[in-house]
Design a protein around this motif. Structure first.
Motif, short mmCIF file in Angstrom:
data_model
loop_
_atom_site.label_atom_id
_atom_site.label_comp_id
_atom_site.label_asym_id
_atom_site.label_seq_id
_atom_site.Cartn_x
_atom_site.Cartn_y
_atom_site.Cartn_z
N ILE A 298 0.98 -0.99 0.11
CA ILE A 298 0.02 -0.14 -0.11
C ILE A 298 0.83 1.10 -0.25
O ILE A 298 0.59 2.22 -0.82
N LYS A 299 1.87 1.27 0.84
CA LYS A 299 2.71 2.44 0.98
C LYS A 299 3.34 2.71 -0.26
O LYS A 299 3.56 3.68 -0.73
N ASN A 300 3.86 1.56 -0.98
CA ASN A 300 4.64 1.84 -2.37
C ASN A 300 3.73 1.93 -3.61
O ASN A 300 4.15 2.12 -4.67
N ARG A 301 2.34 1.91 -3.30
CA ARG A 301 1.58 2.21 -4.45
C ARG A 301 1.52 1.13 -5.39
O ARG A 301 1.44 1.27 -6.51
N ASP A 302 1.86 -0.07 -4.83
CA ASP A 302 1.74 -1.33 -5.74
C ASP A 302 0.68 -1.64 -6.61
O ASP A 302 0.68 -2.25 -7.71
N GLY B 132 10.30 -5.70 -3.13
CA GLY B 132 10.07 -4.61 -2.13
C GLY B 132 9.09 -4.71 -1.12
O GLY B 132 9.42 -3.74 -0.12
N ALA B 133 8.08 -5.29 -1.18
CA ALA B 133 7.26 -5.44 0.19
C ALA B 133 7.92 -6.29 1.22
O ALA B 133 7.76 -6.04 2.19
N ASP B 134 8.92 -7.49 0.64
CA ASP B 134 9.57 -7.87 1.81
C ASP B 134 10.32 -7.30 2.33
O ASP B 134 10.62 -7.51 3.77
N ARG B 135 11.05 -6.22 1.66
CA ARG B 135 12.29 -5.38 2.36
C ARG B 135 11.33 -4.51 3.09
O ARG B 135 11.82 -4.18 4.36
N GLY B 136 10.40 -4.24 2.94
CA GLY B 136 9.45 -3.03 3.66
C GLY B 136 8.86 -3.71 4.99
O GLY B 136 9.16 -3.13 6.01
N SER B 137 8.49 -4.90 5.07
CA SER B 137 8.26 -5.42 6.20
C SER B 137 9.52 -5.71 7.17
O SER B 137 9.34 -5.63 8.30
N ALA B 138 10.46 -6.26 6.49
CA ALA B 138 11.84 -6.59 7.18
C ALA B 138 12.14 -5.21 8.00
O ALA B 138 12.60 -5.00 9.16
N LEU B 139 12.23 -3.94 7.25
CA LEU B 139 12.54 -2.75 7.67
C LEU B 139 11.58 -2.24 8.71
O LEU B 139 12.14 -1.62 9.77
N THR B 140 10.33 -2.59 8.73
CA THR B 140 9.36 -1.76 9.59
C THR B 140 9.20 -2.55 10.67
O THR B 140 9.29 -2.05 11.90
N THR B 141 9.31 -3.78 10.65
CA THR B 141 9.09 -4.56 12.15
C THR B 141 10.54 -4.86 12.62
O THR B 141 10.57 -5.16 13.92
#
Length: 284
Positions: free
Chosen positions: A141-145, A210-219
């Motif tokens: 959602i954040k990446n407008r995918d 990109g979403a995997d990376r976003g999850s790892a960096l957020t959590t």
């Protein structure tokens, strides 16, 4: 935040090539004398329908039901906290009655987004793993995918039309020659189901990284998503459940079915995704 320049550059190349393909297709239509107003109407109409209605069709076709906060307070709480960490509006939360452990996000923008989870994933993952999965979906959602996939599908639709138009002109000068028209239609369908599928799936695979990376960096917990991916991948599920998620297969965190060739797959292999998350873990 550490930027993965290799992945970023590859995404720019893929998305840039996609845009150039679109411009070339429009250029062909102009050179062939197609009315500019018709081009604008056709392009605008396709994009409008896909942008505003594709998410509703996905939710309807999967049978997703929006959950009120009192129905799943813990799930809502995880989504709300992750959305706050990512600085995006909290999306709606939905559930799909399906035994395949999966999740997906849809919606035309950050303010009209929905995160859906299946009953299968709720029954199999612990809270830490669910947090990793939901962070993955909120990263989309954040990446407008969702718009990226919509735009890729839109370009393939336009190019397929151009292919049809070109071959209809080549095969026959007689507008009443329905055989030539049918042959042109078959060629355009062959394009959309080969090159078109490869284009869309290439974009889809970069979205997943990109979403995997976003999850790892957020959590700050890549192991949570790694554990979740291992649990939800590679299962053997009945055909009815698989068909129930067919319309959302490009949006799901885990592919509904594997492919013999990566070019034809909407997702990178689980092994590649885990290896990528391991590299991110070393960065953290």
């Amino acid at each position: 935040m550490v930027i993965d320049w290799g992945m970023t550059i590859r995404k720019i190349i893929v998305y840039g090539a996609l845009f150039m393909l679109f411009m070339i297709a429009i250029g062909f239509l102009v050179l062939m004398g197609v009315n500019a107003y018709l081009i604008a109407l056709m392009a605008g109409g396709f994009l409008f329908i896909q942008y505003f209605f594709s998410d509703k069709l996905v939710l309807w076709s999967t049978g997703a039901r929006i959950l009120e906060e009192n129905e799943a307070p813990r799930l809502h709480s995880i989504v709300e906290n992750l959305a706050a960490e990512m600085d995006i509006p909290k999306p709606k939360v939905a559930v799909v009655q399906n035994d395949i452990p999966n999740a997906f996000a849809t919606g035309r923008d950050k303010r009209h987004a929905v995160v859906a989870v299946t009953t299968g994933i709720l029954n199999r993952l612990n809270e830490r793993e669910m947090r990793g999965v939901l962070a993955h979906e909120l990263s989309h959602i954040k990446n407008r995918d969702m718009f990226v996939v919509t735009f890729a599908s839109f370009i393939v639709s336009i190019v397929s039309y151009v292919v049809y138009f070109v071959f209809a002109m080549l095969f026959s000068r007689d507008e009443r020659n329905y055989g030539a028209s049918m042959l042109a239609w078959l060629v355009s369908m062959l394009f959309s189901n080969t090159i078109g599928v490869i284009i869309i799936n290439t974009v889809s695979r970069y979205r997943e990284y990109g979403a995997d990376r976003g999850s790892a960096l957020t959590t700050r917990d890549p192991d949570a998503l790694i554990s979740a991916l291992r649990k939800i991948s590679g299962g053997d599920y009945n055909r009815e459940d698989a068909m129930g998620l067919e319309s959302a297969k490009a949006l799901c965190i885990s592919p509904i079915a594997g492919s013999v060739m990566e070019l034809l797959s909407t997702h990178p292999s689980i092994e590649k995704r885990i290896a990528y998350l391991e590299r991110i873990k070393s960065e953290l």
